[in-house]
Design a protein around this motif. Structure first.
Motif, short mmCIF file in Angstrom:
data_model
loop_
_atom_site.label_atom_id
_atom_site.label_comp_id
_atom_site.label_asym_id
_atom_site.label_seq_id
_atom_site.Cartn_x
_atom_site.Cartn_y
_atom_site.Cartn_z
N THR A 197 35.96 60.72 43.78
CA THR A 197 35.79 59.34 44.26
C THR A 197 36.06 59.20 45.75
O THR A 197 35.34 58.49 46.46
CB THR A 197 36.76 58.39 43.52
N GLY A 253 35.73 55.80 47.68
CA GLY A 253 34.95 54.92 46.82
C GLY A 253 33.62 54.50 47.40
O GLY A 253 32.87 53.75 46.76
N ALA A 272 42.56 57.20 44.20
CA ALA A 272 41.87 56.52 43.10
C ALA A 272 42.23 55.04 43.07
O ALA A 272 41.36 54.17 42.92
CB ALA A 272 42.24 57.17 41.76
N LYS A 273 43.50 54.73 43.24
CA LYS A 273 43.95 53.33 43.23
C LYS A 273 43.34 52.57 44.41
O LYS A 273 42.85 51.44 44.25
CB LYS A 273 45.46 53.25 43.29
N GLN A 294 39.60 51.97 43.76
CA GLN A 294 39.37 50.90 42.78
C GLN A 294 39.63 49.53 43.39
O GLN A 294 38.87 48.58 43.16
CB GLN A 294 40.26 51.11 41.56
N ASP A 295 40.67 49.42 44.21
CA ASP A 295 40.96 48.16 44.89
C ASP A 295 39.82 47.77 45.83
O ASP A 295 39.43 46.60 45.89
CB ASP A 295 42.27 48.27 45.68
N LEU A 304 36.64 48.60 45.64
CA LEU A 304 35.47 48.23 44.85
C LEU A 304 35.63 46.82 44.28
O LEU A 304 34.69 46.01 44.32
CB LEU A 304 35.24 49.24 43.73
N ARG A 305 36.81 46.52 43.78
CA ARG A 305 37.05 45.18 43.24
C ARG A 305 36.96 44.13 44.33
O ARG A 305 36.45 43.03 44.11
CB ARG A 305 38.44 45.14 42.58
N SER A 356 31.08 46.73 40.42
CA SER A 356 31.58 47.21 39.14
C SER A 356 31.45 48.72 39.03
O SER A 356 30.35 49.27 38.90
CB SER A 356 30.81 46.54 38.00
N SER A 370 34.12 52.10 37.52
CA SER A 370 35.41 52.49 36.95
C SER A 370 35.90 53.77 37.60
O SER A 370 35.19 54.79 37.61
CB SER A 370 35.27 52.71 35.45
N VAL A 371 37.11 53.73 38.16
CA VAL A 371 37.71 54.91 38.78
C VAL A 371 38.80 55.44 37.85
O VAL A 371 39.70 54.71 37.44
CB VAL A 371 38.30 54.57 40.16
#
Length: 218
Positions: free
Chosen positions: A91, A94, A117-118, A121-122, A124-125, A130, A132-133
């Motif tokens: 990832t 991202g 990863a965290k 994901q943050d 992307l949000r 949409s 999923s990581v």
């Protein structure tokens, strides 16, 4: 602020025009995605002034965000369709996942370094994209979500992992930078069709190595 709405949009449009379209990427969907997904969001704050430059950038933990052209080129070769289920290995920040999600793919992305990863994901949000990581070992794929229409690997591997093949749909494809020998990597597109596999070779490139295991260092 350099990245107020109008300014970053201008930088992204210039990036697409001079770095991507100028090198032969002509798919309108991909050009639109690279213009509309804000790359600076996926770059460390201290390097955001370089976010739209023609180069990869460090994102911490020995990892990088790929050069914009390489993201566009790999997306072009993978040719994701809206609604397709895509597995990304590596990832990073991202950004590649964001481009795929913008194009309508259902993205599952594996990152072995938990803090990255965290953060991804943050990011992307934050953009309402949409994807999923998952923290995990990309060499093992993601069997619980298989099968996938496509697999894209964004770190240099010495082989096409058997797990990726096993988790691929019939008529699916795998794209990765394959390390041929020390210092030499090349994009390989493996296409499965009617039970047979065809290899197509493309650009020489440089990526960080694909490593096994999971790193939870904060």
């Amino acid at each position: 602020m350099i990245f107020e709405e109008r300014k970053w949009a201008e930088l992204a449009e210039n990036m697409v025009r001079t770095q991507i379209a100028a090198r032969g990427i002509s798919n309108g969907r991909i050009l639109d995605a690279l213009a509309k997904v804000p790359r600076h969001v996926f770059v460390p704050e201290e390097l955001r002034f370089m976010a739209y430059d023609d180069c990869p950038l460090p994102i911490g933990y020995g990892q990088t965000i790929s050069q914009p052209y390489m993201v566009a080129r790999m997306t072009e070769l993978l040719d994701p369709k809206a609604g397709e289920k895509v597995l990304e290995i590596g990832t990073g920040s991202g950004y590649q996942a964001a481009v795929l999600a913008y194009l309508g793919a259902k993205v599952f992305s594996i990152e072995r370094i938990e803090p990255l990863a965290k953060r991804a994901q943050d990011n992307l949000r934050k953009l309402g994209l949409s994807a999923s990581v998952i923290v995990g070992d990309g060499n093992k794929g993601l069997p619980e979500e298989a099968p996938f229409d496509a697999v894209i690997v964004t770190a240099a591997s010495t082989e096409v992992a058997q797990a990726w093949k096993e988790q691929l749909k019939d008529d699916g494809r795998i794209l990765l930078p394959l390390r041929l020998h020390s210092g030499v990597e090349r994009l390989l597109l493996l296409i499965r069709s009617e039970g047979k596999e065809e290899e197509q070779w493309y650009d020489y490139c440089r990526f960080v190595p694909l490593l096994p295991g999971v790193e939870k260092t904060m």
